[in-house]
Write an enzyme that holds these catalytic residues in place. Structure first.
Site, mmCIF file in Angstrom:
data_model
loop_
_atom_site.group_PDB
_atom_site.id
_atom_site.type_symbol
_atom_site.label_atom_id
_atom_site.label_comp_id
_atom_site.label_asym_id
_atom_site.label_seq_id
_atom_site.Cartn_x
_atom_site.Cartn_y
_atom_site.Cartn_z
ATOM 1 N N ARG A 126 0.861 -1.182 0.000
ATOM 2 C CA ARG A 126 0.000 0.000 0.000
ATOM 3 C C ARG A 126 0.893 1.227 0.000
ATOM 4 N NH1 ARG A 126 -3.484 -2.725 -1.630
ATOM 5 N NH2 ARG A 126 -5.533 -3.163 -0.733
ATOM 6 N N GLU B 2 -3.217 7.971 -4.246
ATOM 7 C CA GLU B 2 -3.526 7.220 -5.441
ATOM 8 C C GLU B 2 -4.784 7.768 -6.061
ATOM 9 O OE1 GLU B 2 -3.848 2.865 -5.390
ATOM 10 O OE2 GLU B 2 -1.827 2.868 -4.562
ATOM 11 N N HIS C 14 -1.177 0.585 -9.794
ATOM 12 C CA HIS C 14 -1.799 -0.392 -8.886
ATOM 13 C C HIS C 14 -2.421 -1.551 -9.674
ATOM 14 C CE1 HIS C 14 -3.694 -0.704 -4.602
ATOM 15 N NE2 HIS C 14 -3.437 -1.896 -5.113
HETATM 16 C C1 GLV Z 1 -4.957 -4.855 -4.219
HETATM 17 O O1 GLV Z 1 -4.174 -4.023 -3.873
HETATM 18 C C2 GLV Z 1 -5.557 -5.765 -3.313
HETATM 19 O O2 GLV Z 1 -5.506 -5.524 -2.101
HETATM 20 O O3 GLV Z 1 -6.120 -6.759 -3.775
#
Ligand code: GLV
Length: 325
Positions: A239, A268, A287
């Site tokens: 994260r 983000e 991401h």
């Molecule tokens: C993506 O970041 C997830 O947590 O699946």
């Protein structure tokens, strides 16, 4: 009996939507962008179930607005730091996520990032596209070797373990740090359990696979970056807020570390004006670590099944708060 009502906050695989529509009336948010907060609150009013994404904040206000009939919150992601899970638990609402199915895909992506940063792949590609490839030169685009290097894994959970296993083909040494020690992995695979300072000092590649909570917020900041090798590559596929972005910018710009590769940022999406985007030694992707066709299909199916199970009062396939049962 009236069919349950659910809000699905983004398009998911059509097969998964069909699973849900076969048992419930679906209100689907069709836009590519997340529903604005006021719209989200309006649309969850009176629903029995919510299928949400990591960009939707699911807190007590949302649960109050939804109403006491809300039976289940199903997140299509493994991470769930956007959801107030203790609050859901206190209301007896099971929360589901989509672990396991994305483990290999995310570990592959961490490797893709690591290799791209180590071997300056995205930087090289940008130069080619800009017409700057003029000759083969012994001193151009020199990167870091991966083969035989030391990999430091912070967060040896499901994804961290798979990232570490892939290091075998590169004959790397693996160091790891976690709140839980995994002596089985040490015995079987030769990994070394070390404290974070040792890991930072000895690793050529540091890869982050922790959850985000108060204890991991800015886990990597100025002090930690200063402990790393000047050639080290930092990979973040956990994260964004696990890394202090300002400290990272300074470290990359001033040669405190060699390079970074980020699947996640803080905030983000990263604004186009963010200084990290001016650096050649920083690879940033939007991401996408779990974004393979197969995995996103599986994530859709599990999130749908969790939602349906919750509506039916059955145990979710993958509850994050099993204590509600
Ligand atoms: C993506 O970041 C997830 O947590 O699946």
């Amino acid at each position: 009996m009236a069919r349950p009502r659910v809000f699905v906050s983004r398009q998911i695989f059509p097969e998964a939507l069909e699973m849900i529509s076969s048992v419930a009336d679906v209100d689907l948010w069709e836009s590519e962008m997340p529903p604005p907060r006021d719209v989200l609150l309006k649309r969850v009013r009176g629903v029995d179930g919510l299928l949400c994404l990591l960009t939707d904040k699911v807190d007590s206000e949302l649960m109050d607005t939804a109403g006491p009939q809300l039976k289940v919150v199903s997140q299509i992601a493994v991470g769930f730091d956007n959801i107030d899970v203790p609050e859901a638990t206190s209301r007896g609402i099971p929360v589901g996520n989509t672990p396991d199915v994305l483990t290999h895909t995310t570990a592959d992506a961490a490797w893709a990032l690591m290799m791209a940063a180590a071997r300056r792949i995205t930087e090289g590609e940008r130069a080619v596209r800009a017409g700057q490839w003029r000759t083969w030169h012994p001193l151009h685009f020199l990167g870091q070797d991966i083969y035989g290097a030391t990999l430091g894994v912070i967060g040896m959970g499901r994804i961290g373990i798979e990232v570490a296993k892939r290091a075998r083909g590169f004959e790397m040494q693996v160091l790891y740090d976690d709140v839980y020690r995994r002596e089985d992995l040490e015995a079987e695979l030769g990994y070394r359990y070390v404290d974070q300072d040792t890991l930072l000092a000895e690793s050529d590649f540091v890869t982050l696979h922790t959850v985000l909570d108060d204890s991991t917020h800015h886990l990597i900041g100025e002090v930690e970056l200063a402990k790393m090798k000047p050639t080290a590559v930092l990979v973040n596929a956990s994260r964004g807020p696990v890394v202090d972005p300002e400290a990272l910018y300074d470290a990359l710009r001033n040669g405190v570390i060699g390079a970074a590769a980020l699947d996640v940022t803080d905030p983000e999406p990263i604004p186009a004006s963010d200084p990290l985007l001016t650096l050649d030694n920083c690879v940033i992707v939007p991401h996408i670590a779990s974004a393979s066709v197969k995995t996103r299909g599986e994530m859709s199916r599990i999130a749908a099944q969790n939602l349906i199970n919750g509506l039916n009062g059955e145990r979710l396939l993958t509850p994050v708060n099993p204590e509600v049962y």
